[in-house]
Write a protein that holds these residues in place. Structure first.
Motif, mmCIF file in Angstrom:
data_model
loop_
_atom_site.group_PDB
_atom_site.id
_atom_site.type_symbol
_atom_site.label_atom_id
_atom_site.label_comp_id
_atom_site.label_asym_id
_atom_site.label_seq_id
_atom_site.Cartn_x
_atom_site.Cartn_y
_atom_site.Cartn_z
ATOM 1 N N VAL A 646 0.859 -1.172 0.000
ATOM 2 C CA VAL A 646 0.000 0.000 0.000
ATOM 3 C C VAL A 646 0.900 1.227 0.000
ATOM 4 O O VAL A 646 1.950 1.250 0.663
ATOM 5 C CB VAL A 646 -0.962 -0.001 1.206
ATOM 6 C CG1 VAL A 646 -0.199 -0.022 2.522
ATOM 7 C CG2 VAL A 646 -1.900 1.197 1.159
ATOM 8 N N SER A 647 0.515 2.234 -0.767
ATOM 9 C CA SER A 647 1.377 3.400 -0.908
ATOM 10 C C SER A 647 0.538 4.618 -1.273
ATOM 11 O O SER A 647 -0.459 4.512 -1.988
ATOM 12 C CB SER A 647 2.441 3.154 -1.988
ATOM 13 O OG SER A 647 3.196 4.315 -2.241
ATOM 14 N N ASN A 648 0.948 5.767 -0.777
ATOM 15 C CA ASN A 648 0.381 7.047 -1.204
ATOM 16 C C ASN A 648 1.498 8.076 -1.142
ATOM 17 O O ASN A 648 2.167 8.206 -0.113
ATOM 18 C CB ASN A 648 -0.795 7.466 -0.326
ATOM 19 C CG ASN A 648 -1.681 8.500 -0.995
ATOM 20 O OD1 ASN A 648 -1.427 8.917 -2.126
ATOM 21 N ND2 ASN A 648 -2.718 8.937 -0.307
ATOM 22 N N GLU A 658 -4.763 10.543 -5.654
ATOM 23 C CA GLU A 658 -4.273 10.503 -7.027
ATOM 24 C C GLU A 658 -3.070 9.577 -7.162
ATOM 25 O O GLU A 658 -2.838 8.993 -8.212
ATOM 26 C CB GLU A 658 -3.908 11.916 -7.493
ATOM 27 C CG GLU A 658 -5.091 12.846 -7.676
ATOM 28 C CD GLU A 658 -5.586 13.422 -6.364
ATOM 29 O OE1 GLU A 658 -4.802 13.435 -5.373
ATOM 30 O OE2 GLU A 658 -6.757 13.849 -6.297
ATOM 31 N N GLU A 659 -2.264 9.463 -6.094
ATOM 32 C CA GLU A 659 -1.070 8.620 -6.130
ATOM 33 C C GLU A 659 -1.230 7.360 -5.283
ATOM 34 O O GLU A 659 -0.255 6.652 -5.032
ATOM 35 C CB GLU A 659 0.143 9.417 -5.623
ATOM 36 C CG GLU A 659 0.515 10.602 -6.481
ATOM 37 C CD GLU A 659 1.180 10.198 -7.772
ATOM 38 O OE1 GLU A 659 1.470 8.991 -7.936
ATOM 39 O OE2 GLU A 659 1.401 11.070 -8.619
ATOM 40 N N TYR A 660 -2.436 7.078 -4.838
ATOM 41 C CA TYR A 660 -2.674 5.928 -3.961
ATOM 42 C C TYR A 660 -2.639 4.625 -4.770
ATOM 43 O O TYR A 660 -3.245 4.509 -5.836
ATOM 44 C CB TYR A 660 -4.028 6.081 -3.292
ATOM 45 C CG TYR A 660 -4.426 4.918 -2.403
ATOM 46 C CD1 TYR A 660 -4.042 4.876 -1.073
ATOM 47 C CD2 TYR A 660 -5.180 3.858 -2.908
ATOM 48 C CE1 TYR A 660 -4.412 3.819 -0.249
ATOM 49 C CE2 TYR A 660 -5.554 2.798 -2.097
ATOM 50 C CZ TYR A 660 -5.168 2.787 -0.773
ATOM 51 O OH TYR A 660 -5.537 1.738 0.023
ATOM 52 N N THR A 661 -1.925 3.628 -4.253
ATOM 53 C CA THR A 661 -1.911 2.293 -4.844
ATOM 54 C C THR A 661 -2.027 1.263 -3.735
ATOM 55 O O THR A 661 -1.453 1.431 -2.655
ATOM 56 C CB THR A 661 -0.619 2.033 -5.643
ATOM 57 O OG1 THR A 661 0.516 2.174 -4.776
ATOM 58 C CG2 THR A 661 -0.483 2.987 -6.818
ATOM 59 N N PHE A 662 -2.776 0.230 -4.030
ATOM 60 C CA PHE A 662 -2.975 -0.849 -3.066
ATOM 61 C C PHE A 662 -2.997 -2.156 -3.838
ATOM 62 O O PHE A 662 -3.549 -2.244 -4.948
ATOM 63 C CB PHE A 662 -4.292 -0.657 -2.310
ATOM 64 C CG PHE A 662 -4.738 -1.899 -1.554
ATOM 65 C CD1 PHE A 662 -4.203 -2.200 -0.313
ATOM 66 C CD2 PHE A 662 -5.674 -2.757 -2.111
ATOM 67 C CE1 PHE A 662 -4.602 -3.345 0.370
ATOM 68 C CE2 PHE A 662 -6.086 -3.898 -1.436
ATOM 69 C CZ PHE A 662 -5.547 -4.196 -0.195
ATOM 70 N N GLY A 663 -2.408 -3.204 -3.270
ATOM 71 C CA GLY A 663 -2.415 -4.483 -3.949
ATOM 72 C C GLY A 663 -2.145 -5.644 -3.015
ATOM 73 O O GLY A 663 -1.536 -5.491 -1.946
ATOM 74 N N PHE A 664 -2.613 -6.795 -3.447
ATOM 75 C CA PHE A 664 -2.436 -8.025 -2.679
ATOM 76 C C PHE A 664 -2.476 -9.184 -3.664
ATOM 77 O O PHE A 664 -3.341 -9.249 -4.537
ATOM 78 C CB PHE A 664 -3.562 -8.161 -1.647
ATOM 79 C CG PHE A 664 -3.536 -9.458 -0.884
ATOM 80 C CD1 PHE A 664 -2.694 -9.617 0.207
ATOM 81 C CD2 PHE A 664 -4.349 -10.520 -1.248
ATOM 82 C CE1 PHE A 664 -2.671 -10.806 0.917
ATOM 83 C CE2 PHE A 664 -4.338 -11.704 -0.543
ATOM 84 C CZ PHE A 664 -3.492 -11.854 0.547
#
Length: 707
Positions: A646-648, A658-664
């Motif tokens: 997870v990142s912002n 706008e720059e948020y990313t999430f993954g699993f």
């Protein structure tokens, strides 16, 4: 006279040789039984005691039921000499060599610029940031690497051999390799370093097999046979479901792969078919279909389904090339280019890129080359990046790096991402970075260094922003700049026990600067779609805009209505009244944990506070957050891999995504080469083209069979 000169030079060289051999390099830290030290150059033969010095060119000989430990003066290298062993120690400013005539040694070495080798009759074993045990026989060497892969060069076959950790191997004189399941000859003290001893004790008592990387016993599993020769053709088949682009798909795929030594070429041939049962009520259901997802329409679509990897390395040099999907790329310490990727939104979008990483000697040059998307060069765009780093010397262990990135057209991907036509002109940006790292301490269990990075980004036009104090007139509140800069320095990096890494640095940024500008989702998020109900004027957005800002924003209109725009990422905060208009001061801190390359955890946070000076307004604080957990195979039963992230980047409030990313994603390994794969990814942008930011979800569940 000439004869005297020759004699003088000979005596001088002999004196220098003797001085080198008499140099103290290490100390005997422990002795049990009978050990002897010989040095033919110094003509000495002694029985040492704990605390005695070890000189260059010393030969240590241990008798039966005896051993000794030796630790080097810089605390970076330690050698345990087993019974009935004879080993010679050679050392200079650049290397350490343990020549094993016979017997066995256990060498522990920290991450250091001094190259360390274990040499036997047939093999040269490189030890760096690793613990390796070697038992040398006449016809073969038994080798166990503890922490990481062992890099070995065989003299007879003139070939390089890579051995996995926590497994006993026999390397024969001709270079052939065989796994040795007979662990009786492996000494018990390695129990402190690995799980080999658990395997050794349990194999005859219980119906338990511990795989080489298992942390939890797998009861009843039989020993798996692993082959070193995995060259040739392989094929994988997948079937499952996927949700993307607000649609549900059935998916079928072929994954052919060909491997020859260090060269791999593979393909991801997926078909996504929108054909699902839609139900308005329990008794009112019908099948609906919209056909195949449109990722087979152009030459670029076909090219982007093929991928290539090549890696070549020896003790000093390495060369890697990735074509197609590329690994995450970071320049320096990541203040400009951080985890750049071209496959984050796969399979919704993918690109064929090229990434080259070339290391010329361990302590000399490292060169990176990046082109994330070939497709863009056919759309009047393209991104190009380079980074080079130079290690100065062992006497002054400073590494300097220089990076450059150019985006030829910041809008080239936007029509593809948002599926809209555009007549907007291209926009080119340039960026440079200078980074450094100075080694302070390099020891067995502690590395300390000082680091930093300076970044500059230049735009083709002035960026206008409003630094208002809330008082009239507003005309004197206008500011502009054509470039921005940021500094991450000074920073301190600590690596403890080769597991825990802590980095802390101060930050100093100009107004409108964007940290880690080229980040994970930059390729698809470097310009954002924006829809307004009417053309911009002084108070369209509910706060003040001046004429220069209105003109700047209208330059990004994609048609003549001046109500639809592609806005560069650094200017988008103007539309939400959240652009940083003051210099920033702050800090960045991150923590990394690595357990034997099987469990990795990373967490980072940056805090940036505005320096408002004498202005009578409240300062604001911006943040960056990044976290990742990665678990590799054989940690938990049947779990091949698990990744969570997870990142912002550079946000002011919680809803700035706008720059948020999430993954699993995770993969389960079932019998007969059957795998279950699950993944989910999430980003936010206006995919519906309605002026509102959408939650863009990309997830899938698949069953895979390998042949």
């Amino acid at each position: 006279m000439k004869t005297k000169n020759i004699i003088f030079i000979y005596i001088l060289l002999l004196s220098f040789s003797f001085a080198q051999s008499a140099l103290k390099i290490a100390t005997v830290s422990y002795i049990k039984g009978s050990c002897y030290i010989e040095n033919s150059i110094q003509d000495k033969s002694i029985t040492p005691l704990a605390g005695n010095s070890i000189m260059n060119n010393d030969i240590i000989h241990s008798k039966e039921d005896s051993f000794c430990d030796i630790i080097f003066d810089d605390d970076a290298t330690k050698i345990h000499i087993d019974e009935n062993t004879r080993v010679k120690i050679l050392s200079d400013n650049y290397s350490r060599v343990f020549e094993v005539y016979y017997g066995s040694v256990f060498v522990s070495n920290a991450k250091t610029h001094i190259k360390t080798y274990i040499q036997t009759l047939n093999n040269n074993i490189y030890v760096n940031n690793n613990n390796i045990w070697v038992n040398s026989y006449r016809d073969f060497d038994k080798v166990v690497s503890i922490n990481y892969n062992a890099n070995i060069y065989n003299y007879i076959s003139n070939s390089q051999i890579i051995l996995k950790p926590l497994t006993a191997y026999n390397i024969f004189s001709n270079g052939s390799v065989k796994i040795d399941n007979n662990l009786d000859l492996v000494p018990d003290y390695i129990e402190d370093e690995s799980y080999l001893q658990v395997r050794k004790e349990n194999r005859n008592k219980y119906d338990v097999y511990l795989n080489d990387y298992d942390l939890i016993p797998v009861y009843g599993r039989e020993t798996e046979k692993r082959s070193f020769d995995d060259n040739g053709f392989k094929l994988g088949l997948t079937a499952g479901t996927r949700y993307m682009n607000n649609n549900e798909y059935l998916t079928f795929g072929l994954f052919p792969q060909y491997k020859h030594n260090n060269f791999i070429v593979y393909s991801k041939l997926n078909v996504y078919y929108d054909y699902f049962l839609k139900c308005s009520s329990f008794d009112d259901c019908e099948f609906t279909e919209s056909g195949i997802y449109s990722n087979w329409e152009s030459k670029n679509d076909i090219l982007e389904k093929f991928h290539l990897r090549y890696h070549r390395s020896d003790y000093n040099n390495s060369f890697s090339i990735y074509a197609g999907e590329i690994p995450q790329v970071t320049f320096g310490h990541g203040y400009l280019v951080n985890k750049f990727s071209n496959y984050y939104e796969y399979p919704l979008r993918s690109d064929f890129g090229v990434n080259i990483d070339w290391k010329i000697d361990n302590d000399f040059l490292n060169f990176k080359f990046l082109v994330p998307s070939i497709r863009e060069y056919f759309r009047d765009g393209g991104i190009f990046g380079m980074h080079a780093s130079l290690f100065l010397s062992h006497r002054f262990p400073l590494t300097l790096g220089l990076g450059f990135v150019m985006d030829f057209n910041q809008f080239s991907q936007s029509p593809r991402v948002y599926d809209v036509d555009s007549s907007i002109d291209s926009r080119q940006i340039k960026a440079f970075e200078l980074d450094f790292e100075l080694d302070i301490i390099r020891s067995m269990n502690l590395d300390v260094s000082i680091y930093g990075e300076l970044v500059g980004i230049w735009y083709p036009e002035n960026i206008f922003y409003f630094r208002s104090d809330g008082l009239m007139p507003f005309s004197d509140d206008l500011r502009w700049r054509r470039g921005t800069w940021g500094v991450m320095a000074p920073g301190v990096s600590l690596l403890i026990d080769n597991k825990h890494e802590i980095n802390f640095a101060f930050n100093f940024n100009s107004a409108a600067f964007y940290p880690s500008y080229f980040n994970t989702n930059y390729l698809y998020n470097r310009s954002l779609y924006y829809l307004t109900a009417q053309p911009f004027d002084f108070n369209t957005l509910g706060f003040n805009l001046v004429g220069n800002q209105i003109g700047m924003l209208n330059d990004f209109a994609i048609n003549s209505t001046n109500m639809e725009f592609f806005v560069p990422k650094e200017l988008y905060p103007i539309l939400t009244n959240k652009i940083n208009v003051f210099p920033l001061r702050g800090f960045s801190i991150d923590y990394k944990y690595n357990f034997r390359n099987k469990i990795e955890y990373y967490n980072a946070i940056s805090v940036y506070t505005q320096n408002v000076g004498q202005e009578k307004i409240k300062s604001q604080t911006y943040y960056t957050f990044d976290a990742k957990l990665s678990i590799k195979e054989n940690i938990l039963r049947n779990l091949s891999s698990l990744n969570f992230y997870v990142s912002n980047v550079f946000f002011l409030e919680r809803d700035d995504r706008e720059e948020y990313t999430f993954g699993f994603n995770m993969m389960f390994d079932l019998p007969s080469d059957v795998y279950i794969l699950f993944d989910i990814g999430q980003v936010f942008y206006d995919v519906s083209l309605n002026g509102k930011r959408n939650n863009v979800l990309n997830s899938g569940l698949q069953l895979r069979l390998n042949f």
